[in-house]
Scaffold this motif. Structure first.
Motif, PDB file in Angstrom:
ATOM      1  N   LEU A  18       0.712  -1.086   0.102  1.00  0.00           N
ATOM      2  CA  LEU A  18       0.082  -0.110  -0.075  1.00  0.00           C
ATOM      3  C   LEU A  18       0.990   1.232  -0.112  1.00  0.00           C
ATOM      4  CD1 LEU A  18      -3.029   1.115   0.235  1.00  0.00           C
ATOM      5  CD2 LEU A  18      -2.708   0.963   2.774  1.00  0.00           C
ATOM      6  N   ALA A  19       1.984   1.331   0.858  1.00  0.00           N
ATOM      7  CA  ALA A  19       2.852   2.455   0.851  1.00  0.00           C
ATOM      8  C   ALA A  19       3.357   2.718  -0.615  1.00  0.00           C
ATOM      9  CB  ALA A  19       3.849   2.107   1.786  1.00  0.00           C
TER      10      ALA A  19
ATOM     11  N   TYR B 170       0.741   4.510  -2.453  1.00  0.00           N
ATOM     12  CA  TYR B 170       0.618   5.803  -2.288  1.00  0.00           C
ATOM     13  C   TYR B 170       1.578   6.828  -2.910  1.00  0.00           C
ATOM     14  CZ  TYR B 170      -2.491   4.661   1.802  1.00  0.00           C
ATOM     15  OH  TYR B 170      -3.490   4.324   2.438  1.00  0.00           O
ATOM     16  N   LYS B 171       2.840   6.171  -3.043  1.00  0.00           N
ATOM     17  CA  LYS B 171       3.826   6.804  -3.776  1.00  0.00           C
ATOM     18  C   LYS B 171       3.450   6.829  -5.407  1.00  0.00           C
ATOM     19  CE  LYS B 171       7.609   5.319  -0.711  1.00  0.00           C
ATOM     20  NZ  LYS B 171       8.814   4.458  -0.575  1.00  0.00           N
TER      21      LYS B 171
ATOM     22  N   TYR C 179       0.920   9.412  -6.118  1.00  0.00           N
ATOM     23  CA  TYR C 179       1.392  10.851  -5.519  1.00  0.00           C
ATOM     24  C   TYR C 179       1.513  11.905  -6.503  1.00  0.00           C
ATOM     25  CZ  TYR C 179       3.237  14.386  -2.411  1.00  0.00           C
ATOM     26  OH  TYR C 179       3.633  15.661  -1.813  1.00  0.00           O
TER      27      TYR C 179
ATOM     28  N   GLN D 187      -3.859  17.158  -4.783  1.00  0.00           N
ATOM     29  CA  GLN D 187      -3.291  15.491  -4.890  1.00  0.00           C
ATOM     30  C   GLN D 187      -4.274  14.674  -4.461  1.00  0.00           C
ATOM     31  OE1 GLN D 187      -0.005  16.585  -2.257  1.00  0.00           O
ATOM     32  NE2 GLN D 187       1.482  16.498  -4.100  1.00  0.00           N
TER      33      GLN D 187
ATOM     34  N   SER E 112      -6.235  12.002  -2.292  1.00  0.00           N
ATOM     35  CA  SER E 112      -6.056  11.587  -0.891  1.00  0.00           C
ATOM     36  C   SER E 112      -5.898  10.208  -0.605  1.00  0.00           C
ATOM     37  CB  SER E 112      -7.518  11.826  -0.356  1.00  0.00           C
ATOM     38  OG  SER E 112      -8.461  11.103  -0.813  1.00  0.00           O
ATOM     39  N   LYS E 113      -5.433   9.746   0.283  1.00  0.00           N
ATOM     40  CA  LYS E 113      -5.185   8.510   0.781  1.00  0.00           C
ATOM     41  C   LYS E 113      -6.398   7.509   0.724  1.00  0.00           C
ATOM     42  CE  LYS E 113      -0.968   8.569   3.470  1.00  0.00           C
ATOM     43  NZ  LYS E 113      -0.064   8.359   4.792  1.00  0.00           N
ATOM     44  N   SER E 114      -7.478   8.091   1.299  1.00  0.00           N
ATOM     45  CA  SER E 114      -8.807   7.301   1.081  1.00  0.00           C
ATOM     46  C   SER E 114      -9.227   7.010  -0.418  1.00  0.00           C
ATOM     47  CB  SER E 114     -10.000   8.180   1.850  1.00  0.00           C
ATOM     48  OG  SER E 114     -10.250   9.659   1.261  1.00  0.00           O
TER      49      SER E 114
ATOM     50  N   ILE F 124      -6.942   6.824  -2.953  1.00  0.00           N
ATOM     51  CA  ILE F 124      -6.030   5.649  -3.499  1.00  0.00           C
ATOM     52  C   ILE F 124      -6.510   4.441  -2.836  1.00  0.00           C
ATOM     53  CG2 ILE F 124      -3.781   4.965  -3.464  1.00  0.00           C
ATOM     54  CD1 ILE F 124      -2.969   7.997  -3.062  1.00  0.00           C
ATOM     55  N   ASP F 125      -7.011   4.305  -1.673  1.00  0.00           N
ATOM     56  CA  ASP F 125      -7.484   3.197  -1.143  1.00  0.00           C
ATOM     57  C   ASP F 125      -8.493   2.429  -1.957  1.00  0.00           C
ATOM     58  OD1 ASP F 125      -5.767   3.334   1.040  1.00  0.00           O
ATOM     59  OD2 ASP F 125      -7.287   3.927   2.536  1.00  0.00           O
TER      60      ASP F 125
ATOM     61  N   ILE G 201      -5.271  -2.181   4.145  1.00  0.00           N
ATOM     62  CA  ILE G 201      -6.204  -1.049   3.757  1.00  0.00           C
ATOM     63  C   ILE G 201      -7.195  -0.873   4.934  1.00  0.00           C
ATOM     64  CG2 ILE G 201      -7.588  -0.219   1.954  1.00  0.00           C
ATOM     65  CD1 ILE G 201      -6.154  -1.999  -0.023  1.00  0.00           C
TER      66      ILE G 201
END
Length: 422
Positions: free
Chosen positions: A299-300, A303-304, A307, A330, A332-334, A336-337, A370
């Motif tokens: 998951l990390a 995120y990259k 980005y 950009q 959001s993490k949510s 991307i999830d 996640i």
């Protein structure tokens, strides 16, 4: 009562089978009750039954009433010529094969203990939400986890079907299918199908060629979505109009009728202009997105990979000609999830399947990292003692609710069977 109760009773031998007789009085001994394959044809395959003094090998068909044999027109289906025993709850008519020989019938109701029937009726009696809502929290954790894995991969198979359909349309162009799938996800529920049509109206080879200039990608996507203003006041809007006209002529793009995108009820960050600008920037920044998507497992790293933001104009605009306070915009993490859950994991699953590779454990591990999704279904399960700690669990619960609870398939569900056994 439904036939699935009789399937359960027969499969798990939840009846007194010590002194069975057919409706005509012949003794019945079950050597092997057969395999429940849940496919067309008889219910249980390769059974072995002793009827009278004769041992038979063949199939078993189960109905609520004997006459259902004719209601379902089995008498004209040669798949049922191999039936050696007809098992029913209520016997109301003799049943004959095509050659006019009578099929032995076992009436099951006298051999089922009242408590077994009462358990079934208790499980399937109407509740406010799902049948087992008051009992589901008592199910053994190992059983629950194992069934959740099954449910998760059932859901993945369903999500892979549109991907496989797109592959047929594109002659197995995986890069194009990834672009189409991401475009649909960027449109969310409201604009997803429209974004998909926009993406499909542009051959992916053009996206690849023009990806070095983000303005060209924006012009193509927004032009096809009919978002470019006819008389732009801003210089940037005019420039995209000119670029779209040039690219449209250069590649002889076909005119495609696409319904208008929706702005209504969207937060500004989800405006179709912003999502298309982000999609353009993604394909500008990540030139080898397909290879990166199929090889990324954490998951990390996703995120990259995602980005990215938007081009400078969209940092200070949500719509053409309407300036707003500057913001990077950009992912959001949510968001991307959601992309990973609904698009990337199904895509990785479908691609690995096509390559003959097994990545089930990798996908499970990824989904367990996640955060759980938030919606009314997940909240309801939590209220009945089934909280979720990850997206793996929420996806499996959504599959459970939609494909089993809503369809009243309690006895095709491992949880329902477990509750009846207990």
């Amino acid at each position: 009562m439904k036939e699935d109760f009789l399937h359960y009773v027969w499969q798990y031998k939840k009846f007194d089978f010590s002194n069975l007789t057919t409706v005509s009085g012949e003794a019945v001994t079950i050597v092997n009750s057969g395999q429940f394959l849940k496919q067309s044809g008889p219910d249980f395959f390769n059974a072995q039954i002793i009827i009278g003094n004769q041992k038979w090998a063949g199939n078993v068909e189960i109905h609520l009433k004997s006459s259902d044999w004719y209601l379902h027109q089995h008498e004209v289906d040669n798949q049922y010529d191999t039936v050696i025993l007809h098992v029913v709850w209520e016997h109301d008519a003799p049943i004959f094969r095509n050659n006019n020989s009578e099929i032995p019938t076992l009436k099951l109701s006298p051999y089922v203990a009242p408590q077994v029937l009462n358990q079934y009726l208790s499980l399937t009696s109407p509740k406010s939400w799902i049948y087992c809502q008051n009992q589901i929290a008592s199910i053994d954790g190992f059983v629950f986890k194992h069934w959740q894995e099954r449910l998760f991969f059932e859901r993945l198979e369903t999500k892979a079907m549109p991907i496989e359909a797109l592959l047929l349309e594109t002659n197995n162009d995986w890069e194009a299918v990834l672009f189409f799938s991401l475009a649909k996800s960027f449109g969310l529920n409201t604009n997803g199908e429209i974004f998909l049509k926009v993406a499909k109206s542009i051959p992916f080879c053009i996206i690849r060629k023009e990806g070095f200039e983000v303005e060209n990608l924006e012009a193509l996507l927004m032009g096809k979505a009919d978002l470019l203003p006819l008389e732009a006041e801003d210089t940037y809007g005019k420039e995209l109009q000119n670029r779209f006209a040039y690219l449209n002529h250069k590649y002889r793009l076909q005119q495609t009728i696409i319904e208008p995108v929706q702005f209504f009820k969207h937060r500004p960050d989800n405006f179709p202009t912003i999502r298309l600008a982000q999609l353009a920037m993604l394909y500008h920044k990540q030139q080898n997105l397909f290879s990166k998507i199929t090889s990324t497992t954490s998951l990390a790293d996703f995120y990259k990979l995602f980005y990215v933001g938007v081009s400078p104009y969209w940092e200070s605009h949500y719509q053409f000609d309407k300036e707003s306070p500057k913001k990077k915009k950009q992912f959001s993490k949510s968001f991307i999830d959601l992309l990973v859950i609904n698009t990337i994991v199904p895509f990785q699953f479908a691609y690995a399947k096509s390559q003959g590779k097994e990545i089930s454990e990798l996908l499970l591990q990824l989904m367990e990292t996640i955060a759980p999704e938030k919606n009314i279904v997940i909240e309801k399960f939590a209220n009945f003692g089934i909280p979720s700690k990850s997206a793996f669990e929420t996806q499996s619960l959504l599959q459970l609710k939609n494909s089993y609870c809503n369809q009243q398939k309690c006895l095709q569900c491992d949880l329902g069977v477990q509750l009846l056994k207990s």
